[in-house]
Design a protein around this motif. Structure first.
Motif, PDB file in Angstrom:
ATOM      1  N   LEU A  57      68.742  37.050  -9.374  1.00  0.00           N
ATOM      2  CA  LEU A  57      67.948  36.362  -8.355  1.00  0.00           C
ATOM      3  C   LEU A  57      67.125  37.355  -7.546  1.00  0.00           C
ATOM      4  CD1 LEU A  57      67.276  33.803  -6.677  1.00  0.00           C
ATOM      5  CD2 LEU A  57      69.311  34.331  -5.294  1.00  0.00           C
ATOM      6  N   PHE A  58      67.746  38.451  -7.129  1.00  0.00           N
ATOM      7  CA  PHE A  58      67.049  39.413  -6.285  1.00  0.00           C
ATOM      8  C   PHE A  58      65.908  40.087  -7.043  1.00  0.00           C
ATOM      9  CE2 PHE A  58      71.466  40.138  -4.199  1.00  0.00           C
ATOM     10  CZ  PHE A  58      71.415  38.867  -3.657  1.00  0.00           C
ATOM     11  N   GLU A  59      66.118  40.349  -8.315  1.00  0.00           N
ATOM     12  CA  GLU A  59      65.063  40.961  -9.133  1.00  0.00           C
ATOM     13  C   GLU A  59      63.867  40.027  -9.245  1.00  0.00           C
ATOM     14  OE1 GLU A  59      64.381  42.710 -13.665  1.00  0.00           O
ATOM     15  OE2 GLU A  59      66.419  42.314 -12.942  1.00  0.00           O
ATOM     16  N   ALA A  60      64.153  38.722  -9.426  1.00  0.00           N
ATOM     17  CA  ALA A  60      63.067  37.746  -9.525  1.00  0.00           C
ATOM     18  C   ALA A  60      62.305  37.640  -8.207  1.00  0.00           C
ATOM     19  CB  ALA A  60      63.636  36.390  -9.920  1.00  0.00           C
ATOM     20  N   ALA A  61      63.031  37.757  -7.092  1.00  0.00           N
ATOM     21  CA  ALA A  61      62.381  37.640  -5.782  1.00  0.00           C
ATOM     22  C   ALA A  61      61.456  38.817  -5.511  1.00  0.00           C
ATOM     23  CB  ALA A  61      63.435  37.545  -4.690  1.00  0.00           C
ATOM     24  N   ARG A  62      61.747  39.972  -6.129  1.00  0.00           N
ATOM     25  CA  ARG A  62      60.924  41.167  -5.893  1.00  0.00           C
ATOM     26  C   ARG A  62      59.743  41.278  -6.851  1.00  0.00           C
ATOM     27  NH1 ARG A  62      66.065  43.681  -5.710  1.00  0.00           N
ATOM     28  NH2 ARG A  62      66.777  44.074  -3.575  1.00  0.00           N
ATOM     29  N   ALA A 104      57.707  33.646  -1.823  1.00  0.00           N
ATOM     30  CA  ALA A 104      58.698  34.114  -0.850  1.00  0.00           C
ATOM     31  C   ALA A 104      59.995  33.349  -1.076  1.00  0.00           C
ATOM     32  CB  ALA A 104      58.190  33.890   0.561  1.00  0.00           C
ATOM     33  N   LEU A 105      61.108  34.069  -1.063  1.00  0.00           N
ATOM     34  CA  LEU A 105      62.416  33.440  -1.225  1.00  0.00           C
ATOM     35  C   LEU A 105      63.102  33.386   0.139  1.00  0.00           C
ATOM     36  CD1 LEU A 105      64.756  32.338  -2.962  1.00  0.00           C
ATOM     37  CD2 LEU A 105      65.473  34.725  -3.314  1.00  0.00           C
ATOM     38  N   VAL A 106      63.528  32.190   0.522  1.00  0.00           N
ATOM     39  CA  VAL A 106      64.270  31.993   1.767  1.00  0.00           C
ATOM     40  C   VAL A 106      65.659  31.496   1.406  1.00  0.00           C
ATOM     41  CG1 VAL A 106      64.364  30.835   4.004  1.00  0.00           C
ATOM     42  CG2 VAL A 106      62.142  31.413   2.994  1.00  0.00           C
ATOM     43  N   LEU A 107      66.673  32.278   1.742  1.00  0.00           N
ATOM     44  CA  LEU A 107      68.068  31.903   1.501  1.00  0.00           C
ATOM     45  C   LEU A 107      68.674  31.438   2.816  1.00  0.00           C
ATOM     46  CD1 LEU A 107      69.081  35.023  -0.642  1.00  0.00           C
ATOM     47  CD2 LEU A 107      68.506  32.749  -1.500  1.00  0.00           C
ATOM     48  N   THR A 108      69.385  30.300   2.790  1.00  0.00           N
ATOM     49  CA  THR A 108      69.913  29.728   4.035  1.00  0.00           C
ATOM     50  C   THR A 108      71.428  29.544   3.948  1.00  0.00           C
ATOM     51  OG1 THR A 108      69.490  27.470   3.269  1.00  0.00           O
ATOM     52  CG2 THR A 108      67.735  28.542   4.507  1.00  0.00           C
ATOM     53  N   PRO A 109      72.176  30.622   3.826  1.00  0.00           N
ATOM     54  CA  PRO A 109      73.630  30.501   3.645  1.00  0.00           C
ATOM     55  C   PRO A 109      74.384  30.310   4.963  1.00  0.00           C
ATOM     56  CG  PRO A 109      73.016  32.805   3.634  1.00  0.00           C
ATOM     57  CD  PRO A 109      71.730  32.032   3.756  1.00  0.00           C
ATOM     58  N   HIS A 110      75.442  29.492   4.908  1.00  0.00           N
ATOM     59  CA  HIS A 110      76.428  29.552   5.975  1.00  0.00           C
ATOM     60  C   HIS A 110      77.408  30.672   5.640  1.00  0.00           C
ATOM     61  CE1 HIS A 110      79.177  27.584   3.225  1.00  0.00           C
ATOM     62  NE2 HIS A 110      78.557  26.416   3.287  1.00  0.00           N
ATOM     63  N   GLU A 111      78.435  30.852   6.453  1.00  0.00           N
ATOM     64  CA  GLU A 111      79.335  31.992   6.306  1.00  0.00           C
ATOM     65  C   GLU A 111      79.923  32.095   4.910  1.00  0.00           C
ATOM     66  OE1 GLU A 111      80.517  35.408   7.860  1.00  0.00           O
ATOM     67  OE2 GLU A 111      79.897  33.921   9.336  1.00  0.00           O
ATOM     68  N   ALA A 130      68.194  41.666  -1.052  1.00  0.00           N
ATOM     69  CA  ALA A 130      67.718  40.504  -1.822  1.00  0.00           C
ATOM     70  C   ALA A 130      66.202  40.456  -1.940  1.00  0.00           C
ATOM     71  CB  ALA A 130      68.223  39.227  -1.163  1.00  0.00           C
ATOM     72  N   GLY A 131      65.495  41.170  -1.074  1.00  0.00           N
ATOM     73  CA  GLY A 131      64.046  41.007  -1.058  1.00  0.00           C
ATOM     74  C   GLY A 131      63.664  39.617  -0.613  1.00  0.00           C
ATOM     75  N   ALA A 132      64.476  39.041   0.290  1.00  0.00           N
ATOM     76  CA  ALA A 132      64.314  37.648   0.692  1.00  0.00           C
ATOM     77  C   ALA A 132      64.531  37.499   2.186  1.00  0.00           C
ATOM     78  CB  ALA A 132      65.320  36.771  -0.054  1.00  0.00           C
TER      79      ALA A 132
END
Length: 509
Positions: A361-366, A372-379, A408-410
């Motif tokens: 995933l991180f490679e694809a985001a870069r 632009a990749l936005v990740l919205t994780p909870h804990e 992550a480049g995100a």
């Protein structure tokens, strides 16, 4: 910009620069700080006896100034001192000027109804309170004495907001020049009580020299990029959002996200549904469009035909290979003739689907020209994607979010009551207007939709994520008790109206 946050080290450097630049000397800054604290005490507790606890550094020096001013105002003041002041220091000068004879902190005793001014250590402490200081916390707590903290309650980290062991729980905290991360990150935010930010003479130019990269998430941070449609705008010029839906028994999350994207201003929104979920989705959608999306070919055709500006993947979608393939297909989409996809918001199942292969995933985001990749994780989701970062107890939540964003480049939206938004370039914002009413199923799906809606309208990714978090929290706070996720899209409307009026220069209602 007054929403910059300074780490304790940056605040020390601001003090140094201000003194070096003049015209104020260190003792002048200390007198101004003490005056701000004394004003807070007199304004709220004008008749109560006061016990000022003074540490061995500049925080203690502020305390001696407070004691002097309260004494001159006729207040019954006691000073309790810990440690030795460095000869010739500003704190030592403040102590010499103080007409109240200090007694050792080891003998600290107080009466019910008194006030405690905590001037022991402030934001710079990096180890647990011990000995006399720890006992002072116990005395104040046992008697339930109101505490006014100087800079930060002693025992709370200015860097992380974590309690380092025993710590004062303040009714009021007076800090100077700029807030610190520990004022906003939990549990520090709760332990500060009412937060008063005082100007002691450290100018904006001094702060600008530090080039701060952390901010409190307020509209001033992003209002200049908040999208306002042009008079001649049509629906596709306002951006098109695609939201991937789960199967027939898990379609609601995607619809919540889609409705939030529409409410936040996207001109067109399409729910991308598997064939077996089409009928269920069709029965509940009116202004939101619907399209079958069973495989990568369907996704690619939708992107080619409808040229979406932003997509949401994860809410109710299901965990597994299909989610990974769809996410990578969006990140790998060829550049459109009129511009590229602006962003992919990956939430919930979309995040968890990459727990075994995060580097893919991180490679694809870069990839150059990737959305632009936005990740919205909870804990929990954060720990699945960044297990080593999550386990590092030496990192604050702010530091964890920044480390994850760089890896992550995100954009990372690290959710919680003290949500942190971080960009790969080191910028970060801490949200402070969250409300417990948002702790309800589906709330995060709405946040994903708002984020995608703002991205689709051309808002830069960091600013879009920050704005979405603030708007989502503000809507929840204003709605209050009884909130469920279905209420949130409509609750956005008055918040968005006020932001639009502010952006246009009108007085908000």
């Amino acid at each position: 910009m007054s929403n910059e946050l300074l780490s304790p080290a940056e605040m020390s450097e601001a003090d140094r620069l201000a003194i070096a630049t003049g015209p104020l000397a260190g003792i002048d800054l200390m007198r101004n700080a003490g005056a701000a604290v004394a004003s807070a005490v007199l304004g709220r507790y004008p008749a109560a006896p006061v016990h000022v606890l003074c540490g061995p550094g500049n925080n203690g020096g502020d305390g001696y100034v407070v004691a002097s001013l309260l004494h001159d105002s006729g207040v019954d003041v006691n000073v309790w001192a810990s440690g030795s002041l460095r000869a010739g220091s500003d704190a030592a000068l403040a102590a010499l000027e103080c007409p109240v004879e200090p007694r050792p902190l080891s003998a600290f005793a107080a009466e019910a109804g008194a006030i405690v001014v905590d001037a022991l250590y402030g934001a710079g402490l990096s180890k647990p309170l011990a000995g006399d200081a720890a006992r002072a916390v116990e005395v104040a707590t046992e008697l339930n004495l109101p505490v006014v903290a100087v800079d930060l309650p002693s025992g709370v980290s200015g860097e992380s907001g974590q309690s380092l062991g025993q710590a004062f729980r303040a009714r009021i905290t007076v800090t100077f020049a700029r807030k610190k991360p520990g004022h906003l990150l939990l549990p520090g935010r709760e332990m500060c009580g009412e937060l008063v930010l005082a100007d002691i003479g450290i100018g904006d130019g001094i702060i600008a020299q530090l080039e701060p990269r952390a901010f409190e998430n307020t509209p001033s941070l992003w209002i200049g990029n908040f999208p306002i449609p042009a008079v001649d705008a049509h629906k596709y010029r306002r951006g098109h959002v695609g939201v991937f839906s789960g199967g027939p028994s898990a379609t609601g999350a995607a619809r919540l996200s889609a409705l939030a994207a529409a409410r936040s201003g996207a001109g067109a929104v399409t729910v991308l549904s598997p064939a077996n979920g089409m009928q269920v989705n069709a029965a509940h959608l009116t202004s939101i469009m619907l399209r079958k999306s069973d495989n990568i070919a369907d996704v690619q055709k939708f992107i080619g035909d409808r040229r979406p500006s932003a997509l949401v993947l994860g809410p109710g979608f299901g965990v597994g290979e299909k989610a990974r393939d769809f996410g990578l297909a969006v990140l790998g989409a060829e550049q459109r003739q009129d511009g590229r996809i602006d962003g992919l918001v990956l939430d919930a199942d979309g995040i968890t689907s990459f727990r075994s292969t995060p580097d893919v995933l991180f490679e694809a985001a870069r990839r150059p020209n990737a959305p632009a990749l936005v990740l919205t994780p909870h804990e929990g989701e954060f720990a699945r994607l960044f297990p080593d970062i999550a386990k590092d107890k030496n990192l604050s939540k702010l530091a964890r979010a920044r480390t994850a964003a760089k890896r992550a480049g995100a954009m990372i939206v690290y959710k919680g009551a003290d949500t942190v938004i971080a960009a790969p370039d080191g910028r970060a914002a801490i949200n402070s207007n969250g409300a417990p009413w948002l702790a309800t199923a589906g709330s995060g799906d709405v946040l994903s939709g708002i984020t995608a809606g703002l991205l689709a309208q051309g808002m830069p990714a960091f600013e879009a994520a920050c704005a979405a978090v603030w708007i989502h929290a503000e809507a929840g706070s204003r709605f209050g008790p009884g909130l469920i996720a279905e209420d949130l899209p409509l609750a956005l409307v008055p918040v968005l109206r006020e932001l639009t009026e502010t952006r246009n220069g009108a007085a908000p209602r």
